[in-house]
Design an enzyme around this catalytic site. Sequence first.
Site, PDB file in Angstrom:
ATOM      1  N   LYS A   1       2.135  -0.764  -2.282  1.00 42.87           N
ATOM      2  CA  LYS A   1       1.114   0.282  -2.439  1.00 42.87           C
ATOM      3  C   LYS A   1       1.662   1.431  -3.305  1.00 42.87           C
ATOM      4  O   LYS A   1       2.837   1.450  -3.631  1.00 42.87           O
ATOM      5  CB  LYS A   1       0.669   0.774  -1.061  1.00 42.87           C
ATOM      6  CG  LYS A   1      -0.014  -0.329  -0.235  1.00 42.87           C
ATOM      7  CD  LYS A   1      -1.230  -0.853  -0.940  1.00 42.87           C
ATOM      8  CE  LYS A   1      -2.024  -1.939  -0.255  1.00 42.87           C
ATOM      9  NZ  LYS A   1      -1.391  -2.904   0.579  1.00 42.87           N
TER      10      LYS A   1
HETATM   11  C1  LIG Z   1      -7.462  -3.000   1.620  1.00 42.74           C
HETATM   12  C2  LIG Z   1      -6.320  -3.135   2.574  1.00 42.74           C
HETATM   13  N1  LIG Z   1      -6.517  -2.801   3.861  1.00 42.74           N
HETATM   14  C3  LIG Z   1      -5.549  -2.884   4.768  1.00 42.74           C
HETATM   15  C4  LIG Z   1      -4.292  -3.322   4.424  1.00 42.74           C
HETATM   16  C5  LIG Z   1      -3.288  -3.442   5.505  1.00 42.74           C
HETATM   17  O1  LIG Z   1      -2.218  -2.610   5.364  1.00 42.74           O
HETATM   18  P1  LIG Z   1      -0.799  -2.997   5.976  1.00 42.74           P
HETATM   19  O2  LIG Z   1      -0.233  -4.115   5.157  1.00 42.74           O
HETATM   20  O3  LIG Z   1      -0.029  -1.713   5.829  1.00 42.74           O
HETATM   21  O4  LIG Z   1      -0.989  -3.375   7.377  1.00 42.74           O
HETATM   22  C6  LIG Z   1      -4.032  -3.694   3.095  1.00 42.74           C
HETATM   23  C7  LIG Z   1      -2.735  -4.155   2.605  1.00 42.74           C
HETATM   24  O5  LIG Z   1      -1.908  -4.774   3.075  1.00 42.74           O
HETATM   25  C8  LIG Z   1      -5.079  -3.617   2.149  1.00 42.74           C
HETATM   26  O6  LIG Z   1      -4.899  -3.976   0.877  1.00 42.74           O
END
Ligand SMILES: Cc1ncc(COP(=O)(O)O)c(C=O)c1O
Length: 368
Positions: free
Chosen positions: A181
């Site tokens: 990210k």
């Molecule tokens: C649109 C979106 N929502 C939620 C997530 C979830 O985040 P995390 O990987 O930090 O749990 C991600 C990425 O992984 C994502 O791209």
Amino acid sequence: MNIPTFKVFLPPSEVLMPRLEEILYSGQISEGVPVVEFEHRFGQLIQCPDILSFNSGTAALHGALVLAGVRPGDEVISTAMTAEPTNMAILHAGAKIVWADVDPNNGNLTAESVAAKITSRTRAIMVVHYGGIPAPIDGIRAVANGIPVIEDAAHALGARYNNKPIGCHSEFVMFSLQAIKHMTTIDGGMLACNTFKGNANIKDLLAEGRKFRWFGIDRAAPRTEVDVSTVGYKYHMNNVTATIGLVQLDYIAPVIARHIANGKYFDQALQDIPGLSLCQWDAQAEPSYWFYTVLVKDREKFSRHLSANGIANSQAHKRNDLHSVFSSSRCNLPGLDAFYEKMIHIPCGWWVSDAQREFIVNVIRQGW
Ligand SMILES: Cc1ncc(COP(=O)(O)O)c(C=O)c1O
């Protein structure tokens, strides 16, 4: 030439490593002062004072849903054009996903489609800012009419809407700090909690959120005197990842600025190319261009042409309604059909140099 679509940004090792070594051997590596400090400083970045940290964005979304009052059997309106965790979190909360449709020009939910899906059982609306392009928050909040809105801003750190950072427009806004990210702590998630009618008492809400992320236990109270009355999880952030976050915050402004500069460059330089159209968004939206989405004819050929020239490209996500785990929510989504058929993402992050972005445009202008 090899230009990746995603790349991990970490601060210089001579800055990060001493801070990491200090915290690693401090004897205090679980949740403590650095986590609180990171929540505070992250809140300054997005202009929201009330932040709950989690060990992932997915955990933060689960928290948001529960804090919004979503209970098993409730309906949550969501988008299929996202990464799976957006919708997995809704299943974690035991709720039923109801798909609304997206704008074929950008892959984001439309207010009209959300309005059409609201029922008496709708307990929350999950809105994704796909690729860093802000969804039409004003329109969606207007039709939500008090139903809590949870913004999944995993792609949208640094984006703005109505001249304010994404993070302060809805009851809950989640940022992911996963590896690729805009900003990473290896893993982590930040939940901005804003005061609206539905969550008027932010102090109580934060206390509930802190219990939710740590076994239902109030960490501030003496351990043998607390009563655990609700289900909690092991979702808290630790001092080590928070320390990475604190150092990252010293570097995040130029990182985001470069994503935006490259995105704006493509907005101009990729105009009027036969077979290619650019995404469009609300006038009050300012994207932070996590990746750059174009809509193309003959996508397979376009993709092969870019790959042959060393430019990574990808669709990044499978529309979630095609997964069998979400099959009970299937419905007609013509806007998504149109977007999904043409969309492809090209690199535009902090690592793309001036020469590389010019090269990308020249390669696309050659035709495919
Ligand atoms: C649109 C979106 N929502 C939620 C997530 C979830 O985040 P995390 O990987 O930090 O749990 C991600 C990425 O992984 C994502 O791209």
